[in-house]
Write an enzyme that holds these catalytic residues in place. Structure first.
Site, PDB file in Angstrom:
ATOM      1  N   LYS A 113       0.861  -1.186   0.000  1.00  0.00           N
ATOM      2  CA  LYS A 113       0.000   0.000   0.000  1.00  0.00           C
ATOM      3  C   LYS A 113       0.891   1.226   0.000  1.00  0.00           C
ATOM      4  O   LYS A 113       2.032   1.171   0.477  1.00  0.00           O
ATOM      5  CB  LYS A 113      -0.894   0.013   1.251  1.00  0.00           C
ATOM      6  CG  LYS A 113      -2.124   0.874   1.108  1.00  0.00           C
ATOM      7  CD  LYS A 113      -3.261   0.131   0.425  1.00  0.00           C
ATOM      8  CE  LYS A 113      -4.500   0.986   0.273  1.00  0.00           C
ATOM      9  NZ  LYS A 113      -5.657   0.196  -0.159  1.00  0.00           N
TER      10      LYS A 113
HETATM   11  P1  NAD Z   1     -13.343   7.771  -2.569  1.00  0.00           P
HETATM   12  O1  NAD Z   1     -12.293   8.772  -2.353  1.00  0.00           O
HETATM   13  O2  NAD Z   1     -13.882   7.565  -3.934  1.00  0.00           O
HETATM   14  O3  NAD Z   1     -14.595   8.067  -1.604  1.00  0.00           O
HETATM   15  C1  NAD Z   1     -14.460   8.215  -0.233  1.00  0.00           C
HETATM   16  C2  NAD Z   1     -15.805   8.644   0.324  1.00  0.00           C
HETATM   17  O4  NAD Z   1     -15.713   8.695   1.738  1.00  0.00           O
HETATM   18  C3  NAD Z   1     -16.261  10.007  -0.140  1.00  0.00           C
HETATM   19  O5  NAD Z   1     -17.653   9.993  -0.405  1.00  0.00           O
HETATM   20  C4  NAD Z   1     -15.984  10.895   1.076  1.00  0.00           C
HETATM   21  O6  NAD Z   1     -16.829  12.005   1.139  1.00  0.00           O
HETATM   22  C5  NAD Z   1     -16.265   9.926   2.193  1.00  0.00           C
HETATM   23  N1  NAD Z   1     -15.662  10.338   3.455  1.00  0.00           N
HETATM   24  C6  NAD Z   1     -14.404  10.796   3.686  1.00  0.00           C
HETATM   25  N2  NAD Z   1     -14.242  11.107   4.980  1.00  0.00           N
HETATM   26  C7  NAD Z   1     -15.435  10.827   5.572  1.00  0.00           C
HETATM   27  C8  NAD Z   1     -15.922  10.928   6.885  1.00  0.00           C
HETATM   28  N3  NAD Z   1     -15.136  11.376   7.870  1.00  0.00           N
HETATM   29  N4  NAD Z   1     -17.196  10.560   7.151  1.00  0.00           N
HETATM   30  C9  NAD Z   1     -17.998  10.106   6.167  1.00  0.00           C
HETATM   31  N5  NAD Z   1     -17.594   9.970   4.896  1.00  0.00           N
HETATM   32  C10 NAD Z   1     -16.338  10.333   4.603  1.00  0.00           C
HETATM   33  O7  NAD Z   1     -12.759   6.415  -1.962  1.00  0.00           O
HETATM   34  P2  NAD Z   1     -13.159   4.936  -2.335  1.00  0.00           P
HETATM   35  O8  NAD Z   1     -12.257   4.470  -3.422  1.00  0.00           O
HETATM   36  O9  NAD Z   1     -14.637   4.829  -2.485  1.00  0.00           O
HETATM   37  O10 NAD Z   1     -12.682   4.168  -1.022  1.00  0.00           O
HETATM   38  C11 NAD Z   1     -13.494   4.092   0.142  1.00  0.00           C
HETATM   39  C12 NAD Z   1     -12.996   2.976   1.037  1.00  0.00           C
HETATM   40  O11 NAD Z   1     -12.979   1.762   0.278  1.00  0.00           O
HETATM   41  C13 NAD Z   1     -11.558   3.125   1.554  1.00  0.00           C
HETATM   42  O12 NAD Z   1     -11.465   2.530   2.834  1.00  0.00           O
HETATM   43  C14 NAD Z   1     -10.730   2.318   0.571  1.00  0.00           C
HETATM   44  O13 NAD Z   1      -9.507   1.875   1.128  1.00  0.00           O
HETATM   45  C15 NAD Z   1     -11.691   1.184   0.323  1.00  0.00           C
HETATM   46  N6  NAD Z   1     -11.433   0.453  -0.916  1.00  0.00           N
HETATM   47  C16 NAD Z   1     -11.479   1.075  -2.115  1.00  0.00           C
HETATM   48  C17 NAD Z   1     -11.269   0.333  -3.277  1.00  0.00           C
HETATM   49  C18 NAD Z   1     -11.383   0.939  -4.643  1.00  0.00           C
HETATM   50  O14 NAD Z   1     -11.298   0.191  -5.636  1.00  0.00           O
HETATM   51  N7  NAD Z   1     -11.622   2.215  -4.767  1.00  0.00           N
HETATM   52  C19 NAD Z   1     -10.971  -1.036  -3.196  1.00  0.00           C
HETATM   53  C20 NAD Z   1     -10.944  -1.642  -1.936  1.00  0.00           C
HETATM   54  C21 NAD Z   1     -11.182  -0.882  -0.801  1.00  0.00           C
END
Ligand code: NAD
Length: 424
Positions: A113
């Site tokens: 990561k």
């Molecule tokens: P992103 O940046 O697209 O979206 C993040 C979202 O979380 C946004 O809507 C933001 O407003 C919200 N957010 C941020 N801080 C917040 C808070 N304090 N309270 C409430 N909402 C809050 O990110 P993503 O890619 O959707 O990733 C989200 C989670 O999923 C992370 O933990 C990431 O590690 C995990 N993840 C993502 C992927 C991927 O393919 N994108 C894969 C596996 C895991």
């Protein structure tokens, strides 16, 4: 177990990972149990300084990280996070969860990561590009299609992956598409990647809902995080008849008990950068989110959001961990005692890394698949994995998280033992 001198915080994400790992110990036989310490020590951690010339001519320094937790089963795999809270401890935990995730899915990768401590929304596009390229150049030492393959995570996008790929390629002297995944489709990205993680949350959710006799078409759903993962998962559940009653992002908490129109909200947030003011009369205090009653909760934002207190009071049947590490270990115990099923991150959000694996394979073979092929293959891998883990949890009488860790740890530690310890 020797502790790590560079990890000082207790109650941190890394601490949470260690506690999760500890629960596997009783289920492993020797010699695997004796080798569990390998998973308590990240293989390699790189800290880099990223000086960036800002648009006003000043120079700012940003902290960047890339951690390779384990390379026992193949090249490192894991996203890059751009967020102001990023630190070594968090990146270590996220890299460890990638090790477990790739092994639980039986993908031929280790876990890694990366992250930069920055609020990307505070930078201009040119500043963001300069930061990304310098970060890519700094971690160039340890990444590569056979070494470690980054991907998007919170705060990073296909465009950022394109800049990383281009920077790596400029240094190599030839175009190396396989160095990152989650790229734009024109640059060797895979069809289906953008929707893959949310789709995986939906698929694993459906499989487990069947096992616990939960009817999705009548379910109420609360989603925290409305980005790549949360919005797609919400959309798929809604398309299949569920009612998404509450969505929380960094800007607001929207509660509409008759169901939020997810498509409309997605288009609103694309133009406004968040959900605030979409329906101001339906916004509630953020503390209300975990107090609502709903059949399914989907944390899809950041880690460590579900503590023991929330676990004690939440009124739900099923938690689908779209985010990485949203549930603290103490909360897991309470969920078990309250008969609330948690589909853990290492399987629930693994759709993204599964399609990233397909992207890497397609790049290396320069032969691209259709979106239908990708979705079919992904659905099968995800269904098989969650069903194996479900069966393991029945057999061992433990949570789905511990069952996933058992399956993953066995695979990693067998590989570790078969490889032996260099220099022997
Ligand atoms: P992103 O940046 O697209 O979206 C993040 C979202 O979380 C946004 O809507 C933001 O407003 C919200 N957010 C941020 N801080 C917040 C808070 N304090 N309270 C409430 N909402 C809050 O990110 P993503 O890619 O959707 O990733 C989200 C989670 O999923 C992370 O933990 C990431 O590690 C995990 N993840 C993502 C992927 C991927 O393919 N994108 C894969 C596996 C895991």
């Amino acid at each position: 177990m020797a502790s790590l001198s560079y990890v000082s915080q207790s109650n941190s994400a890394w601490d949470n990972y260690l506690q999760q790992l500890k629960r596997v110990e009783p289920f492993l036989d020797d010699p695997l149990r004796q080798r569990l310490d390998f998973l308590r020590h990240p293989k390699r951690a790189l800290i880099v300084d990223i000086p960036v010339e800002m648009d006003d001519g000043t120079i700012e320094h940003f902290e960047g990280f890339r951690v390779q937790h384990s390379l026992a089963r193949g090249p490192g795999k894991g996203g890059i996070r751009f967020h102001p809270d990023v630190d070594l401890n968090e990146v270590m935990a996220l890299s460890a969860w990638m090790t477990i995730k790739c092994a639980a899915l039986n993908l031929p990768f280790g876990g890694a990561k990366g992250g930069v401590r920055v609020d990307p929304s505070s930078l201009s596009k040119r500043e963001l590009e300069r930061l990304t390229r310098r970060y890519a150049a700094e971690i160039n030492l340890i990444i590569g299609p056979q070494k470690d393959i980054p991907a998007p995570d919170v705060g990073t996008t296909p465009q950022i992956m394109a800049w990383m790929m281009d920077t790596f390629s400029m240094n190599a002297g030839n175009t190396v598409t396989g160095v990152v995944t989650g790229k734009p489709v024109h640059l060797g990205g895979s069809l289906g990647r953008v929707h893959a993680t949310g789709r995986g949350v939906f698929i694993t959710g459906l499989e487990v809902a069947k096992e616990i006799n939960l009817d999705i078409s009548n379910a109420r759903i609360c989603v925290q995080g409305f980005g790549n993962v949360g919005s797609e998962a919400a959309l798929l559940f809604q398309k299949n008849g569920a009612k998404v009653i509450c969505i929380q992002d960094h800007s607001a908490t929207l509660y509409q008990p008759n169901g939020i129109d997810v498509v409309k909200l997605m288009s609103y947030q694309k133009n406004h950068g968040g959900i605030k003011n979409y329906a101001p009369d339906d916004e509630v205090d953020k503390s209300k989110f975990w107090k609502l009653e709903a059949e399914i909760f989907i944390p899809a934002a950041l880690e460590g959001v579900i503590d023991a207190e929330i676990a004690q009071t939440i009124q739900t049947k099923l938690i689908l961990e779209g985010a990485n590490g949203p549930t603290l270990a103490a909360a897991d115990d309470i969920f078990a005692s309250r008969n609330i099923t948690v589909v853990p991150d290492v399987i629930c959000n693994a759709g993204g890394v599964t399609v990233s694996y397909f992207e890497w394979v397609q790049d290396l073979s320069s032969f691209f698949w259709t979106e239908d092929e990708i979705n079919l293959r992904m659905d099968k891998i995800m269904r098989d994995a969650i069903n194996d883990i479900w069966n393991k949890s029945i057999q061992t009488q433990c949570s789905l998280r511990t069952a996933a860790y058992i399956v993953a740890c066995e695979r990693i530690l067998i590989a570790r033992i078969e490889r032996g310890i260099y220099p022997g």
